[in-house]
Design a protein around this motif. Structure first.
Motif, PDB file in Angstrom:
ATOM      1  N   ASP A  67       0.818  -1.211   0.000  1.00 53.68           N
ATOM      2  CA  ASP A  67       0.000   0.000   0.000  1.00 53.68           C
ATOM      3  C   ASP A  67       0.853   1.264   0.000  1.00 53.68           C
ATOM      4  O   ASP A  67       0.388   2.336  -0.411  1.00 53.68           O
ATOM      5  N   PHE A  71       4.173   4.053  -7.506  1.00 49.74           N
ATOM      6  CA  PHE A  71       4.679   3.481  -8.748  1.00 49.74           C
ATOM      7  C   PHE A  71       5.233   4.527  -9.709  1.00 49.74           C
ATOM      8  O   PHE A  71       5.761   4.184 -10.760  1.00 49.74           O
ATOM      9  N   VAL A  77       9.378   1.584  -5.288  1.00 44.56           N
ATOM     10  CA  VAL A  77       9.113   0.199  -5.688  1.00 44.56           C
ATOM     11  C   VAL A  77      10.265  -0.705  -5.252  1.00 44.56           C
ATOM     12  O   VAL A  77      10.055  -1.784  -4.686  1.00 44.56           O
ATOM     13  N   LEU A 163       6.335  -6.440  -9.730  1.00 43.18           N
ATOM     14  CA  LEU A 163       5.330  -5.507  -9.219  1.00 43.18           C
ATOM     15  C   LEU A 163       4.985  -4.453 -10.264  1.00 43.18           C
ATOM     16  O   LEU A 163       3.804  -4.102 -10.441  1.00 43.18           O
ATOM     17  N   CYS A 164       5.988  -3.938 -10.971  1.00 39.88           N
ATOM     18  CA  CYS A 164       5.734  -2.946 -12.021  1.00 39.88           C
ATOM     19  C   CYS A 164       4.933  -3.558 -13.164  1.00 39.88           C
ATOM     20  O   CYS A 164       4.049  -2.905 -13.738  1.00 39.88           O
ATOM     21  N   ARG A 166       2.759  -6.022 -12.916  1.00 37.88           N
ATOM     22  CA  ARG A 166       1.377  -6.149 -12.460  1.00 37.88           C
ATOM     23  C   ARG A 166       0.672  -4.791 -12.453  1.00 37.88           C
ATOM     24  O   ARG A 166      -0.496  -4.686 -12.854  1.00 37.88           O
ATOM     25  N   HIS A 167       1.374  -3.778 -11.987  1.00 39.76           N
ATOM     26  CA  HIS A 167       0.771  -2.438 -11.947  1.00 39.76           C
ATOM     27  C   HIS A 167       0.445  -1.966 -13.360  1.00 39.76           C
ATOM     28  O   HIS A 167      -0.652  -1.434 -13.607  1.00 39.76           O
ATOM     29  N   HIS A 168       1.369  -2.174 -14.287  1.00 38.44           N
ATOM     30  CA  HIS A 168       1.158  -1.740 -15.670  1.00 38.44           C
ATOM     31  C   HIS A 168      -0.014  -2.474 -16.314  1.00 38.44           C
ATOM     32  O   HIS A 168      -0.781  -1.881 -17.088  1.00 38.44           O
ATOM     33  N   GLY A 170      -2.550  -3.764 -14.722  1.00 37.66           N
ATOM     34  CA  GLY A 170      -3.772  -3.649 -13.934  1.00 37.66           C
ATOM     35  C   GLY A 170      -4.134  -4.924 -13.197  1.00 37.66           C
ATOM     36  O   GLY A 170      -5.308  -5.188 -12.924  1.00 37.66           O
ATOM     37  N   ASN A 172      -3.872  -7.756  -9.951  1.00 34.09           N
ATOM     38  CA  ASN A 172      -3.868  -7.720  -8.490  1.00 34.09           C
ATOM     39  C   ASN A 172      -2.491  -8.134  -7.962  1.00 34.09           C
ATOM     40  O   ASN A 172      -1.959  -9.163  -8.349  1.00 34.09           O
ATOM     41  N   ARG A 174      -1.991  -7.824  -4.460  1.00 30.12           N
ATOM     42  CA  ARG A 174      -2.202  -7.923  -3.020  1.00 30.12           C
ATOM     43  C   ARG A 174      -2.650  -9.311  -2.583  1.00 30.12           C
ATOM     44  O   ARG A 174      -2.854  -9.550  -1.413  1.00 30.12           O
TER      45      ARG A 174
END
Length: 531
Positions: A67, A71, A77, A163-164, A166-168, A170, A172, A174
């Motif tokens: 949390d 990013f 990160v 992590l990047c 997954r963020h890019h 969209g 999950n 968590r």
């Protein structure tokens, strides 16, 4: 495959218990390859149950770290990833699982066998998300270092690059679930990757990259490769050779933690720098195996393979190709069409009117589409399409055509629905669109909903008018002249909300009209004598 105690599975036989949620995408694909008769090195899988049990005590701390990530700041990160990795390396294995795994390693693999330890994340190697190169693999790991290496694999699921990614995309990050594959290491003489369809053009050309030594060098780009292309129809081969100055060879031991750093980046001095790595018969053999795997999985595949020094072919991994060209084409191109909608909004439409109808389209079509799906995770990544069903160009309202196709593609039988929709709307120029692939449970559920809607048109209409008449009666009772501005705004919001509650039912009526008209037209065409 059969379940073993304490969350460890082996590769010898198949079982319906080996779901993606338990063994991850990569391991599930390996099971299927083995069942289909391909030569896959034997392996064990430490399931996601072990991952969840071992890491339960650190979950809350990990969530707080996730949390806290910004990013837009690479240092944020990297720092969070490093702290999460440290937590995973310090967890304690469940004692029973630890003992069971150590027993299996001794009985399942011969003394001195080098092992490859790799991740198998639940959403890895899927149709839409390959995660290629995002998690770490640890090659030539001695059995004595496997437990520590498993923790390294768990930590790599939270690497900065993962992590990047997954963020890019969209996705999950968590509730990541990670299984771990422990596989017999193939000391390959030649290895590489194979795409059963060209990943750039999507045509039926098998593309093979090959290098001397381990396939790791091909995957990460550190070894020099030959490229072979074999046409799916003519079986003709074209070659793109490179001077092979470097190759990846195993040192035969680990650096202590089992990482892939124990493999050497060597100068190729064996006289093969300028020769082709694969013979024509080997290229055709790989292509034939690739076609079988593609047919088995029912979609183009990205396959890792290896030949050992005796010429035995091993299949190390297979995952669906994620076509970048398809994503680029469908995300960067916008097609506008005002067929049909011009009847509802002739002439110029003012921005205030457009903002209202755009919101109504979004709410109604989102509700209607979700009504066809039981598992909505596949749709949740595409919710933005409903906010862009229509556009305002030079004061006139247009359909954003590809978003309508994206919406329809969440129904089974998309190609037929698309033809019927184009016909009903009056679209003359046909646009190509590759549909989304639905899970089997959503296909079956959507088909049942389609049948239900087609058989209950009158019931659907009664439900709509019951709500509409109620709200319309309430509207007629309101005295707008006596209200303040704040009260009028409140009434507007209330009426908009009430009318939109059941407005999506009109879309089910439109869907039925579209399908019945299409079927009637087909029946008439079949019954009309040819002149």
């Amino acid at each position: 495959m059969f379940p073993l105690k304490n969350g460890v599975w082996c590769s010898e036989t198949w079982s319906p218990f080996a779901t993606r949620n338990k063994v991850g995408g990569k391991a599930q694909n390996l099971y299927r390859l083995k069942r289909a008769g391909h030569n896959v090195p034997r392996w064990l899988v430490v399931s996601t149950d072990v991952f969840e049990e071992a890491t339960a005590t650190i979950n809350q701390e990990i969530q707080c770290l996730l949390d806290s990530i910004d990013f837009n700041n690479s240092e944020s990160v990297t720092e969070a990833s490093a702290r999460i990795g440290k937590l995973y390396r310090e967890v304690t294995f469940p004692e029973e699982t630890k003992e069971r795994l150590q027993t299996l390693l001794k009985s399942y693999f011969a003394d001195g066998t080098a092992l490859a330890v790799r991740s198998s994340v639940v959403d890895e190697d899927s149709v839409t998300d390959s995660f290629a190169g995002q998690m770490d693999s640890f090659l030539n790991t001695p059995p004595v270092h496997v437990l520590d290496t498993i923790k390294e694999v768990w930590a790599s699921a939270y690497s900065a690059r993962s992590l990047c990614y997954r963020h890019h995309k969209g996705l999950n990050f968590r509730s990541i679930k990670t299984a771990v594959i422990i596989q017999e290491m193939v000391q390959s003489a030649r290895a590489g990757v194979m795409f059963t369809s060209d990943p750039q053009t999507k045509n039926q050309t098998c593309v093979i990259s090959a290098a001397w030594g381990l396939g790791e060098g091909v995957v990460n780009g550190s070894a020099d490769t030959d490229t072979y292309r074999i046409n799916g129809n003519s079986n003709q081969i074209s070659r793109i050779p490179r001077g092979k100055e470097h190759l990846i060879l195993s040192n035969g031991n680990s650096n202590g933690n089992g990482s892939s750093n124990s493999n050497g980046h060597k100068t190729n001095s064996n006289g093969h720098q300028n020769g082709f790595i694969l013979k024509d018969k080997e290229v055709r053999r790989l292509s034939a195996v690739g076609r079988k795997i593609e047919h088995y999985f029912r979609r183009p595949q990205d396959i890792e393979w290896a030949f050992d020094c005796r010429g035995h072919l091993f299949i190390l991994q297979s995952r669906p190709i994620v076509f970048n060209s398809q994503q680029t084409e469908q995300s960067n191109v916008t097609v506008w069409d005002n067929s049909n909608i011009v009847e509802s909004y002739p002439g110029l439409t003012l921005p205030l009117t457009f903002s209202f109808i755009r919101q109504c389209y979004e709410i109604s079509f989102r509700k209607a589409t979700m009504g066809f799906l039981i598992k909505r995770k596949e749709l949740n990544k595409h919710l933005h399409i409903f906010g862009n069903m229509i556009g305002l160009l030079n004061g006139r309202v247009y359909y954003c055509l590809l978003n309508w196709y994206r919406m329809l593609s969440f129904l089974p039988g998309f190609k037929k629905h698309k033809v019927a929709w184009d016909q009903m709307i009056g679209i003359s120029k046909k646009e190509a669109y590759a549909p989304n692939r639905l899970s089997m449970i959503n296909k079956v559920y959507a088909l049942l909903v389609v049948i239900f809607r087609l058989l209950t048109v009158k019931l659907n209409a009664r439900r709509f008018f019951k709500n509409f008449d109620r709200v319309y009666y309430e509207t007629r009772q309101l005295d707008f002249n006596s209200k303040t501005e704040e009260q009028l705004i409140a009434d507007y919001d209330y009426l908009r909300t009430q009318y939109s509650k059941k407005w999506h039912l009109t879309l089910y009526n439109d869907f039925c009209a579209m399908k019945y008209y299409d079927w009637l037209k087909r029946m008439c065409q079949k019954g009309t004598p040819k002149s």
